[in-house]
Design a protein around this motif. Structure first.
Motif, PDB file in Angstrom:
ATOM      1  N   PRO A  78      -1.445   4.646   1.541  1.00  0.00           N
ATOM      2  CA  PRO A  78      -0.947   3.904   0.426  1.00  0.00           C
ATOM      3  C   PRO A  78      -0.684   4.454  -0.917  1.00  0.00           C
ATOM      4  CG  PRO A  78      -2.988   3.333   1.537  1.00  0.00           C
ATOM      5  CD  PRO A  78      -2.940   4.613   1.990  1.00  0.00           C
ATOM      6  N   GLU A  79      -1.471   5.609  -1.149  1.00  0.00           N
ATOM      7  CA  GLU A  79      -1.200   6.292  -2.560  1.00  0.00           C
ATOM      8  C   GLU A  79       0.397   6.944  -2.709  1.00  0.00           C
ATOM      9  OE1 GLU A  79      -5.334   5.866  -1.960  1.00  0.00           O
ATOM     10  OE2 GLU A  79      -3.769   7.146  -0.810  1.00  0.00           O
ATOM     11  N   ARG A  80       0.672   7.471  -1.349  1.00  0.00           N
ATOM     12  CA  ARG A  80       1.922   8.372  -1.256  1.00  0.00           C
ATOM     13  C   ARG A  80       2.964   7.041  -1.136  1.00  0.00           C
ATOM     14  NH1 ARG A  80       1.566  13.621   2.474  1.00  0.00           N
ATOM     15  NH2 ARG A  80      -0.044  14.649   1.328  1.00  0.00           N
ATOM     16  N   LEU A  81       2.590   5.977  -0.503  1.00  0.00           N
ATOM     17  CA  LEU A  81       3.725   4.857  -0.359  1.00  0.00           C
ATOM     18  C   LEU A  81       3.973   4.234  -2.007  1.00  0.00           C
ATOM     19  CD1 LEU A  81       5.141   3.173   1.631  1.00  0.00           C
ATOM     20  CD2 LEU A  81       3.364   1.492   1.578  1.00  0.00           C
ATOM     21  N   GLN A  82       2.672   4.248  -2.796  1.00  0.00           N
ATOM     22  CA  GLN A  82       3.201   3.948  -4.275  1.00  0.00           C
ATOM     23  C   GLN A  82       3.880   4.984  -4.781  1.00  0.00           C
ATOM     24  OE1 GLN A  82      -0.689   3.299  -6.233  1.00  0.00           O
ATOM     25  NE2 GLN A  82       0.571   2.246  -8.002  1.00  0.00           N
ATOM     26  N   GLU A  85       7.518   4.505  -4.037  1.00  0.00           N
ATOM     27  CA  GLU A  85       8.005   3.386  -4.801  1.00  0.00           C
ATOM     28  C   GLU A  85       8.333   3.855  -6.201  1.00  0.00           C
ATOM     29  OE1 GLU A  85       7.228  -1.214  -5.806  1.00  0.00           O
ATOM     30  OE2 GLU A  85       5.858  -0.059  -4.751  1.00  0.00           O
ATOM     31  N   GLY A  86       7.438   4.433  -6.850  1.00  0.00           N
ATOM     32  CA  GLY A  86       7.568   4.700  -8.331  1.00  0.00           C
ATOM     33  C   GLY A  86       9.001   5.812  -8.356  1.00  0.00           C
ATOM     34  N   LYS A  87       9.412   6.709  -7.539  1.00  0.00           N
ATOM     35  CA  LYS A  87      10.260   7.663  -7.464  1.00  0.00           C
ATOM     36  C   LYS A  87      11.635   6.969  -7.342  1.00  0.00           C
ATOM     37  CE  LYS A  87       8.023  12.016  -5.675  1.00  0.00           C
ATOM     38  NZ  LYS A  87       8.319  12.599  -6.971  1.00  0.00           N
ATOM     39  N   LEU A  88      11.632   5.645  -6.407  1.00  0.00           N
ATOM     40  CA  LEU A  88      12.830   4.978  -6.261  1.00  0.00           C
ATOM     41  C   LEU A  88      13.104   4.107  -7.778  1.00  0.00           C
ATOM     42  CD1 LEU A  88      12.500   3.620  -2.833  1.00  0.00           C
ATOM     43  CD2 LEU A  88      13.946   5.507  -3.535  1.00  0.00           C
ATOM     44  N   ALA A 122      10.043   1.614   4.455  1.00  0.00           N
ATOM     45  CA  ALA A 122       8.670   2.503   4.351  1.00  0.00           C
ATOM     46  C   ALA A 122       7.422   1.584   4.593  1.00  0.00           C
ATOM     47  CB  ALA A 122       8.723   3.201   3.052  1.00  0.00           C
ATOM     48  N   LYS A 123       7.354   0.634   4.306  1.00  0.00           N
ATOM     49  CA  LYS A 123       6.098  -0.253   4.365  1.00  0.00           C
ATOM     50  C   LYS A 123       6.064  -0.519   5.892  1.00  0.00           C
ATOM     51  CE  LYS A 123       5.992  -2.131  -0.085  1.00  0.00           C
ATOM     52  NZ  LYS A 123       6.306  -3.351  -1.157  1.00  0.00           N
ATOM     53  N   ALA A 124       7.156  -0.668   6.481  1.00  0.00           N
ATOM     54  CA  ALA A 124       6.882  -1.177   8.180  1.00  0.00           C
ATOM     55  C   ALA A 124       6.639   0.149   8.922  1.00  0.00           C
ATOM     56  CB  ALA A 124       8.360  -1.560   8.465  1.00  0.00           C
ATOM     57  N   LEU A 125       7.288   1.247   8.213  1.00  0.00           N
ATOM     58  CA  LEU A 125       6.694   2.472   9.050  1.00  0.00           C
ATOM     59  C   LEU A 125       5.435   2.941   8.823  1.00  0.00           C
ATOM     60  CD1 LEU A 125       8.178   4.865  10.601  1.00  0.00           C
ATOM     61  CD2 LEU A 125       8.434   6.020   8.447  1.00  0.00           C
ATOM     62  N   PHE A 126       4.901   2.468   7.495  1.00  0.00           N
ATOM     63  CA  PHE A 126       3.453   2.668   7.467  1.00  0.00           C
ATOM     64  C   PHE A 126       2.324   1.672   8.206  1.00  0.00           C
ATOM     65  CE2 PHE A 126      -0.269   1.442   4.539  1.00  0.00           C
ATOM     66  CZ  PHE A 126      -1.230   2.840   4.673  1.00  0.00           C
ATOM     67  N   GLN A 127       2.967   0.518   8.333  1.00  0.00           N
ATOM     68  CA  GLN A 127       2.227  -0.510   9.023  1.00  0.00           C
ATOM     69  C   GLN A 127       2.171   0.133  10.601  1.00  0.00           C
ATOM     70  OE1 GLN A 127       0.481  -3.184   8.260  1.00  0.00           O
ATOM     71  NE2 GLN A 127       1.029  -2.658   6.276  1.00  0.00           N
ATOM     72  N   ALA A 128       3.146   0.936  10.969  1.00  0.00           N
ATOM     73  CA  ALA A 128       3.176   1.305  12.534  1.00  0.00           C
ATOM     74  C   ALA A 128       2.380   2.527  12.787  1.00  0.00           C
ATOM     75  CB  ALA A 128       4.542   1.544  12.952  1.00  0.00           C
ATOM     76  N   LEU A 129       2.199   3.576  11.675  1.00  0.00           N
ATOM     77  CA  LEU A 129       1.931   4.806  11.764  1.00  0.00           C
ATOM     78  C   LEU A 129       0.338   4.615  11.258  1.00  0.00           C
ATOM     79  CD1 LEU A 129       4.820   6.983  10.918  1.00  0.00           C
ATOM     80  CD2 LEU A 129       3.913   6.519  13.059  1.00  0.00           C
ATOM     81  N   LYS A 161      15.527  12.888  -0.560  1.00  0.00           N
ATOM     82  CA  LYS A 161      14.578  13.778  -1.143  1.00  0.00           C
ATOM     83  C   LYS A 161      13.492  12.984  -1.563  1.00  0.00           C
ATOM     84  CE  LYS A 161      14.453  17.202  -4.749  1.00  0.00           C
ATOM     85  NZ  LYS A 161      13.399  16.908  -5.325  1.00  0.00           N
ATOM     86  N   ALA A 162      13.692  11.790  -2.184  1.00  0.00           N
ATOM     87  CA  ALA A 162      12.185  11.097  -2.507  1.00  0.00           C
ATOM     88  C   ALA A 162      11.328  10.784  -1.491  1.00  0.00           C
ATOM     89  CB  ALA A 162      12.632   9.863  -3.393  1.00  0.00           C
ATOM     90  N   PHE A 163      11.964  10.520  -0.397  1.00  0.00           N
ATOM     91  CA  PHE A 163      11.187  10.341   0.887  1.00  0.00           C
ATOM     92  C   PHE A 163      10.464  11.513   1.296  1.00  0.00           C
ATOM     93  CE2 PHE A 163      10.037   9.507   5.396  1.00  0.00           C
ATOM     94  CZ  PHE A 163       9.888   8.312   5.392  1.00  0.00           C
TER      95      PHE A 163
END
Length: 279
Positions: A78-82, A85-88, A122-129, A161-163
């Motif tokens: 969750p921290e990395r996902l946030q 989002e901040g980088k984007l 990215a959130k869908a990927l996080f939900q799957a992984l 790169k942000a990813f």
């Protein structure tokens, strides 16, 4: 210094004769085979180079780029996902092709929709992984490029790169990241470990690399795409004249006992002068 380009020359030295107090008495030019003069009255003789004969290639070198394997650990939290989002959002705020540089309202809306789409993927990927992490080169390479089966989430090149910065980190023990390219290097290079080597012109680049680099970094390789514009060979040709290397003569410092004796003598003279002034 004399180069073969200027014709036939001769290497010369200069002898400086000093007395016992270190004062210069005279200088002599020493041709090849000329013996060094003996010191006079307990003095010393210093010999230093005046001219040397070199080939023009002695000052040349080829700068080759040395690459190292990229090794990453991939993990979504969750921290990395946030952070992602901040980088984007930061990119939209003016860094790169941000909203401040997009004039029309339609273009701004399109940029926002692109960011929202990237975040949803990215959130869908996080939900799957979930908290899944890996250091496997093939999977980590796909993830860092924004592609993970079976979800098949494709990240545009502008946001890769942000990813990668958000969801991967350097890991020396990880399996090398595969490039996914059919043509070219099989593995991705690590730009943070990229280095250069200056190989003398008269030496084979690969022999130098095998002798000087591989024993220290076995996973390194030469980037053969970096070639000289004139001869087309690996490595960019450059020249440097290292005067100190050929003409500097190291003079060791005096013994500490001798320096200490001089300091004591100087201190004694100062004390004596002060005593005379106060008398």
């Amino acid at each position: 210094m004399i180069s073969r380009l200027m014709g036939v020359g001769e290497a010369l030295d200069q002898a400086v004769l000093l007395d016992a107090e270190g004062k210069e008495l005279t200088r002599m030019v020493l041709f090849e085979g000329t013996p060094v003069p003996e010191p006079v009255d307990g003095g010393t003789v210093k010999v230093r180079p005046v001219s040397r004969v070199f080939r023009t290639t002695d000052f040349g070198y080829r700068t080759v780029t040395v690459e190292r394997l990229l090794r990453l650990r991939f993990q979504m939290t969750p921290e990395r996902l946030q952070e992602y989002e901040g980088k984007l959002r930061e990119k939209l705020d003016g860094n790169g092709r941000g909203l401040k540089r997009v004039r029309s309202v339609e273009a701004q809306g399109q940029a926002l929709r692109e960011v929202d789409g990237l975040l949803d993927d990215a959130k869908a990927l996080f939900q799957a992984l979930g908290a899944f992490q890996t250091t496997t080169g093939t999977l980590c390479g796909r993830a860092s490029r924004g592609f993970w089966k079976p979800e098949a989430v494709a990240i545009p090149p502008a946001s890769r790169k942000a990813f990668r910065d958000a969801f991967t980190e350097s890991c020396p023990d990880a399996v090398p990241v595969e490039s996914g390219k059919r043509n070219g290097p099989k593995y991705e290079p690590d730009s943070g470990l990229r280095d250069t080597e200056n190989v003398p012109l008269g030496e084979d680049v690969y022999a130098y690399f095998k002798r000087e680099v591989l024993p220290h970094v076995p996973d390194a390789w030469i980037d053969e795409s970096k070639r000289d514009a004139k001869d087309g060979k690996v490595g960019v040709v450059g020249y440097e004249i290292p005067f100190n290397r050929h003409f500097y003569v190291f003079e060791p410092p005096r013994p500490l006992a001798e320096i200490d004796a001089d300091l004591k003598a100087c201190t004694g003279r100062i004390l004596k002068m002060l005593g005379e002034m106060s008398a």
